[in-house]
Design a protein around this motif. Structure first.
Motif, PDB file in Angstrom:
ATOM      1  N   ARG A 120       3.913  10.505 -20.096  1.00  5.84           N
ATOM      2  CA  ARG A 120       5.325  10.446 -20.478  1.00  5.84           C
ATOM      3  C   ARG A 120       5.481   9.624 -21.754  1.00  5.84           C
ATOM      4  NH1 ARG A 120       9.700   9.747 -15.886  1.00  5.84           N
ATOM      5  NH2 ARG A 120      10.794  11.010 -17.426  1.00  5.84           N
ATOM      6  N   ASN A 121       6.400  10.032 -22.606  1.00  4.83           N
ATOM      7  CA  ASN A 121       6.631   9.358 -23.873  1.00  4.83           C
ATOM      8  C   ASN A 121       7.898   8.514 -23.828  1.00  4.83           C
ATOM      9  OD1 ASN A 121       4.389  10.610 -25.126  1.00  4.83           O
ATOM     10  ND2 ASN A 121       5.603  12.439 -25.521  1.00  4.83           N
ATOM     11  N   PHE A 122       7.888   7.439 -24.590  1.00  5.23           N
ATOM     12  CA  PHE A 122       9.084   6.607 -24.712  1.00  5.23           C
ATOM     13  C   PHE A 122      10.141   7.326 -25.547  1.00  5.23           C
ATOM     14  CE2 PHE A 122       5.876   3.435 -23.677  1.00  5.23           C
ATOM     15  CZ  PHE A 122       6.562   2.633 -22.773  1.00  5.23           C
ATOM     16  N   LYS A 123      11.380   6.875 -25.405  1.00  2.00           N
ATOM     17  CA  LYS A 123      12.486   7.501 -26.126  1.00  2.00           C
ATOM     18  C   LYS A 123      12.291   7.388 -27.631  1.00  2.00           C
ATOM     19  CE  LYS A 123      17.531   7.519 -26.546  1.00  2.00           C
ATOM     20  NZ  LYS A 123      18.798   6.900 -26.073  1.00  2.00           N
ATOM     21  N   THR A 124      11.810   6.241 -28.077  1.00  2.00           N
ATOM     22  CA  THR A 124      11.548   6.035 -29.505  1.00  2.00           C
ATOM     23  C   THR A 124      10.077   5.695 -29.710  1.00  2.00           C
ATOM     24  OG1 THR A 124      12.164   3.680 -29.334  1.00  2.00           O
ATOM     25  CG2 THR A 124      13.906   5.246 -29.928  1.00  2.00           C
ATOM     26  N   GLY A 125       9.570   6.010 -30.888  1.00  2.00           N
ATOM     27  CA  GLY A 125       8.173   5.727 -31.186  1.00  2.00           C
ATOM     28  C   GLY A 125       7.254   6.773 -30.580  1.00  2.00           C
ATOM     29  N   TRP A 126       5.954   6.533 -30.700  1.00  6.82           N
ATOM     30  CA  TRP A 126       4.975   7.504 -30.224  1.00  6.82           C
ATOM     31  C   TRP A 126       4.235   7.044 -28.966  1.00  6.82           C
ATOM     32  CZ3 TRP A 126      -0.167   6.015 -30.059  1.00  6.82           C
ATOM     33  CH2 TRP A 126      -0.522   4.864 -30.802  1.00  6.82           C
ATOM     34  N   GLY A 127       4.616   5.896 -28.435  1.00 11.30           N
ATOM     35  CA  GLY A 127       3.930   5.358 -27.259  1.00 11.30           C
ATOM     36  C   GLY A 127       4.174   6.180 -26.001  1.00 11.30           C
ATOM     37  N   SER A 128       3.307   5.980 -25.011  1.00  6.61           N
ATOM     38  CA  SER A 128       3.430   6.704 -23.747  1.00  6.61           C
ATOM     39  C   SER A 128       3.049   5.792 -22.582  1.00  6.61           C
ATOM     40  CB  SER A 128       2.547   7.951 -23.757  1.00  6.61           C
ATOM     41  OG  SER A 128       1.189   7.605 -23.992  1.00  6.61           O
ATOM     42  N   TYR A 129       3.304   6.288 -21.371  1.00 12.61           N
ATOM     43  CA  TYR A 129       3.018   5.503 -20.175  1.00 12.61           C
ATOM     44  C   TYR A 129       2.673   6.460 -19.036  1.00 12.61           C
ATOM     45  CZ  TYR A 129       7.993   6.603 -19.414  1.00 12.61           C
ATOM     46  OH  TYR A 129       9.205   7.244 -19.288  1.00 12.61           O
ATOM     47  N   PHE A 130       2.308   5.899 -17.870  1.00 13.48           N
ATOM     48  CA  PHE A 130       1.851   6.735 -16.766  1.00 13.48           C
ATOM     49  C   PHE A 130       2.234   6.096 -15.442  1.00 13.48           C
ATOM     50  CE2 PHE A 130      -1.525   3.955 -18.263  1.00 13.48           C
ATOM     51  CZ  PHE A 130      -1.963   3.322 -17.107  1.00 13.48           C
ATOM     52  N   ASP A 132       0.826  -1.203   0.000  1.00 14.56           N
ATOM     53  CA  ASP A 132       0.000   0.000   0.000  1.00 14.56           C
ATOM     54  C   ASP A 132       0.864   1.258   0.000  1.00 14.56           C
ATOM     55  OD1 ASP A 132      -2.305   1.501   0.112  1.00 14.56           O
ATOM     56  OD2 ASP A 132      -2.388   1.485   2.291  1.00 14.56           O
ATOM     57  N   GLY A 133       0.569   2.172  -0.921  1.00 13.88           N
ATOM     58  CA  GLY A 133       1.298   3.427  -1.002  1.00 13.88           C
ATOM     59  C   GLY A 133       2.456   3.437  -1.975  1.00 13.88           C
ATOM     60  N   ASP A 134       2.798   2.275  -2.541  1.00 12.79           N
ATOM     61  CA  ASP A 134       3.886   2.217  -3.519  1.00 12.79           C
ATOM     62  C   ASP A 134       3.428   2.794  -4.858  1.00 12.79           C
ATOM     63  OD1 ASP A 134       5.650   1.077  -1.773  1.00 12.79           O
ATOM     64  OD2 ASP A 134       5.348  -0.978  -2.467  1.00 12.79           O
ATOM     65  N   GLY A 135       4.373   3.382  -5.565  1.00 10.66           N
ATOM     66  CA  GLY A 135       4.086   3.882  -6.901  1.00 10.66           C
ATOM     67  C   GLY A 135       4.738   3.004  -7.946  1.00 10.66           C
ATOM     68  N   THR A 136       4.113   2.899  -9.093  1.00  8.22           N
ATOM     69  CA  THR A 136       4.663   2.086 -10.175  1.00  8.22           C
ATOM     70  C   THR A 136       4.367   2.735 -11.521  1.00  8.22           C
ATOM     71  OG1 THR A 136       4.696  -0.114 -11.188  1.00  8.22           O
ATOM     72  CG2 THR A 136       2.566   0.667 -10.378  1.00  8.22           C
ATOM     73  N   PHE A 137       5.199   2.422 -12.491  1.00  6.01           N
ATOM     74  CA  PHE A 137       4.920   2.831 -13.864  1.00  6.01           C
ATOM     75  C   PHE A 137       4.086   1.759 -14.546  1.00  6.01           C
ATOM     76  CE2 PHE A 137       8.876   5.214 -13.087  1.00  6.01           C
ATOM     77  CZ  PHE A 137       8.476   6.473 -13.475  1.00  6.01           C
ATOM     78  N   VAL A 138       3.185   2.194 -15.409  1.00  5.83           N
ATOM     79  CA  VAL A 138       2.350   1.265 -16.184  1.00  5.83           C
ATOM     80  C   VAL A 138       2.369   1.702 -17.649  1.00  5.83           C
ATOM     81  CG1 VAL A 138       0.028   0.334 -16.542  1.00  5.83           C
ATOM     82  CG2 VAL A 138       0.839   0.820 -14.214  1.00  5.83           C
ATOM     83  N   ALA A 139       2.642   0.730 -18.518  1.00  3.96           N
ATOM     84  CA  ALA A 139       2.559   0.965 -19.959  1.00  3.96           C
ATOM     85  C   ALA A 139       1.715  -0.149 -20.556  1.00  3.96           C
ATOM     86  CB  ALA A 139       3.947   0.988 -20.593  1.00  3.96           C
TER      87      ALA A 139
END
Length: 219
Positions: A195-205, A167-174
């Motif tokens: 946030r965007n990836f270094k290459t391509g047009w994908g993003s994550y949160f 509980d309370g931990d943060g994580t990245f999700v793509a």
């Protein structure tokens, strides 16, 4: 009279026999006063410019720090509230085909793809969940993946204990997918993030783990 006047003016304001500038005492006082004001103005201007440059340097340093790779637990980004988190899924950058839902209870993290455009379906999914920033990662490197038979909804359940989250931990999700249209067109699709990836047009949160949300294990 005319020539004497010219001689007096010349002797007062121009050069004496030694070729040096001559000014009467009052003119000298005025000159010194103006010179003092000029020096004060220069000192004030230099002080203002110095503070401006210092502020500019500080803002630039803050900007670079914001652009650096972050540890999500130290400085979460785009964090959802302790409720169902939703974001859009786009195919080929500009085609809105559905939405992604992320939620958790005290035991599991749930990631659900929902393709709401009836002209599209999913044939593959790739999911990234980790505290390490995936800025340089590619979908093929994501830990969770599946091949699908052209379906419109997919749910991935991940045990918090296996992820090492509490509980309370943060994580990245793509969340990535390969989608196919009824006409046979195939496109890459991504859940929209900040946030965007270094290459391509994908993003994550980013997502914040919370155990005080509604238990959804019974659905």
């Amino acid at each position: 009279m005319y020539f004497s006047s010219i001689f007096i003016i010349y002797s007062l304001f121009y050069r004496n026999n030694n070729h040096k500038i001559y000014m009467p005492p009052k003119a000298i006082d005025f000159y010194h006063i103006m010179e003092g004001y000029q020096q004060l103005a220069m000192i004030f201007w230099r002080s203002i410019m110095s503070k401006f440059l210092s502020l500019l340097s500080l803002l630039f340093a803050l900007f670079l720090g914001a652009c650096a790779e972050l540890n999500v637990n130290d400085n979460p980004i785009d964090i959802s509230s302790l409720a169902l988190f939703k974001t859009e899924i786009y195919a080929g950058q500009h085609i809105l085909v559905g939405e992604l839902e992320v939620n958790n209870d005290s035991n599991n993290l749930y990631i659900t793809y929902k393709i709401t455009d009836l002209d599209w379906c999913m044939t593959q999914v790739h999911i990234y969940v980790d505290t390490k920033d995936p800025y340089k990662a590619a979908p093929g490197q994501f830990a969770y993946k599946d091949s699908l038979n052209c379906i419109s909804e997919y749910k991935q359940t991940l045990a918090l204990s296996d992820l090492g989250f509490s509980d309370g931990d943060g994580t990245f999700v793509a969340a990535h997918a390969v989608v196919k249209s009824t006409s046979g067109q195939t496109e890459t699709a991504w859940a929209k993030g900040m946030r965007n990836f270094k290459t391509g047009w994908g993003s994550y949160f980013g997502y914040l783990i919370g155990s005080n949300v509604i238990d959804i294990t019974q659905d």
